[in-house]
Design a protein around this motif. Structure first.
Motif, short mmCIF file in Angstrom:
data_model
loop_
_atom_site.label_atom_id
_atom_site.label_comp_id
_atom_site.label_asym_id
_atom_site.label_seq_id
_atom_site.Cartn_x
_atom_site.Cartn_y
_atom_site.Cartn_z
N LYS A 59 0.83 -1.20 0.00
CA LYS A 59 0.00 0.00 0.00
C LYS A 59 0.87 1.25 0.00
O LYS A 59 0.58 2.21 -0.72
CB LYS A 59 -0.94 0.00 1.21
CG LYS A 59 -2.07 -1.00 1.08
CD LYS A 59 -2.96 -0.97 2.30
CE LYS A 59 -4.05 -2.03 2.20
NZ LYS A 59 -4.90 -2.05 3.39
N VAL A 60 1.92 1.25 0.80
CA VAL A 60 2.82 2.41 0.86
C VAL A 60 3.50 2.59 -0.50
O VAL A 60 3.62 3.71 -1.00
CB VAL A 60 3.86 2.25 1.99
CG1 VAL A 60 4.95 3.29 1.88
CG2 VAL A 60 3.17 2.33 3.34
N ALA A 61 3.92 1.51 -1.10
CA ALA A 61 4.60 1.58 -2.40
C ALA A 61 3.67 2.10 -3.49
O ALA A 61 4.12 2.65 -4.49
CB ALA A 61 5.15 0.22 -2.78
N ALA A 62 2.35 1.97 -3.30
CA ALA A 62 1.38 2.36 -4.31
C ALA A 62 1.03 3.85 -4.24
O ALA A 62 0.35 4.36 -5.11
CB ALA A 62 0.11 1.53 -4.17
N ILE A 63 1.51 4.56 -3.22
CA ILE A 63 1.19 5.98 -3.08
C ILE A 63 1.95 6.76 -4.15
O ILE A 63 3.15 6.60 -4.32
CB ILE A 63 1.54 6.49 -1.67
CG1 ILE A 63 0.67 5.80 -0.63
CG2 ILE A 63 1.40 8.01 -1.61
CD1 ILE A 63 1.04 6.12 0.80
N THR A 64 1.21 7.59 -4.87
CA THR A 64 1.81 8.42 -5.91
C THR A 64 2.19 9.77 -5.31
O THR A 64 1.40 10.38 -4.61
CB THR A 64 0.79 8.63 -7.06
OG1 THR A 64 0.35 7.36 -7.52
CG2 THR A 64 1.41 9.40 -8.19
N LEU A 65 3.41 10.23 -5.60
CA LEU A 65 3.88 11.51 -5.07
C LEU A 65 3.98 12.52 -6.21
O LEU A 65 4.30 12.18 -7.34
CB LEU A 65 5.25 11.33 -4.41
CG LEU A 65 5.35 10.31 -3.28
CD1 LEU A 65 6.78 10.21 -2.79
CD2 LEU A 65 4.41 10.67 -2.14
N ASP A 66 3.73 13.80 -5.86
CA ASP A 66 3.91 14.86 -6.85
C ASP A 66 5.39 15.27 -6.89
O ASP A 66 6.23 14.68 -6.21
CB ASP A 66 3.00 16.06 -6.56
CG ASP A 66 3.35 16.80 -5.27
OD1 ASP A 66 4.44 16.58 -4.72
OD2 ASP A 66 2.52 17.62 -4.83
N ASN A 70 4.85 15.25 -2.25
CA ASN A 70 3.59 15.19 -1.51
C ASN A 70 2.68 14.13 -2.12
O ASN A 70 2.59 14.01 -3.34
CB ASN A 70 2.88 16.55 -1.55
CG ASN A 70 3.70 17.63 -0.92
OD1 ASN A 70 4.22 17.46 0.16
ND2 ASN A 70 3.84 18.75 -1.61
N PRO A 71 1.99 13.36 -1.27
CA PRO A 71 1.08 12.34 -1.81
C PRO A 71 -0.08 12.99 -2.57
O PRO A 71 -0.67 13.94 -2.11
CB PRO A 71 0.57 11.60 -0.59
CG PRO A 71 1.15 12.25 0.61
CD PRO A 71 2.03 13.37 0.17
#
Length: 80
Positions: A59-66, A70-71
């Protein structure tokens, strides 16, 4: 020890019970047959903790950052 099925436990519940199992086995005041059952329960609990940690890592690896780190959302993780 809890009678709750291991596959229904949260990570925190499984870890707490695993600590109790390890403590009982380390004290050595449990009959041999009960020690075997505790060891088996401990193995199930360890497996559950590993599974829940892997799910959290995915789940953490799936977070997209700008661009600033920032998520901005998440992408779906297969199987979750």
């Amino acid at each position: 020890m809890s009678d709750q099925p291991v596959n229904e436990m949260s990570f925190e519940q499984a870890m707490a019970e695993l600590e109790r199992v390890v403590g009982a086995l380390e004290r050595g005041d449990v009959a041999l047959e009960d020690s075997i059952k505790l060891y088996e329960r401990g193995a199930e609990l360890r497996k559950r903790c590993d599974q829940k940690l892997k799910e959290a890592e995915e789940k953490v690896a799936a977070i997209t950052l700008d661009g600033d780190g920032n998520p901005v959302g998440t992408k779906p993780v297969e199987g979750l």
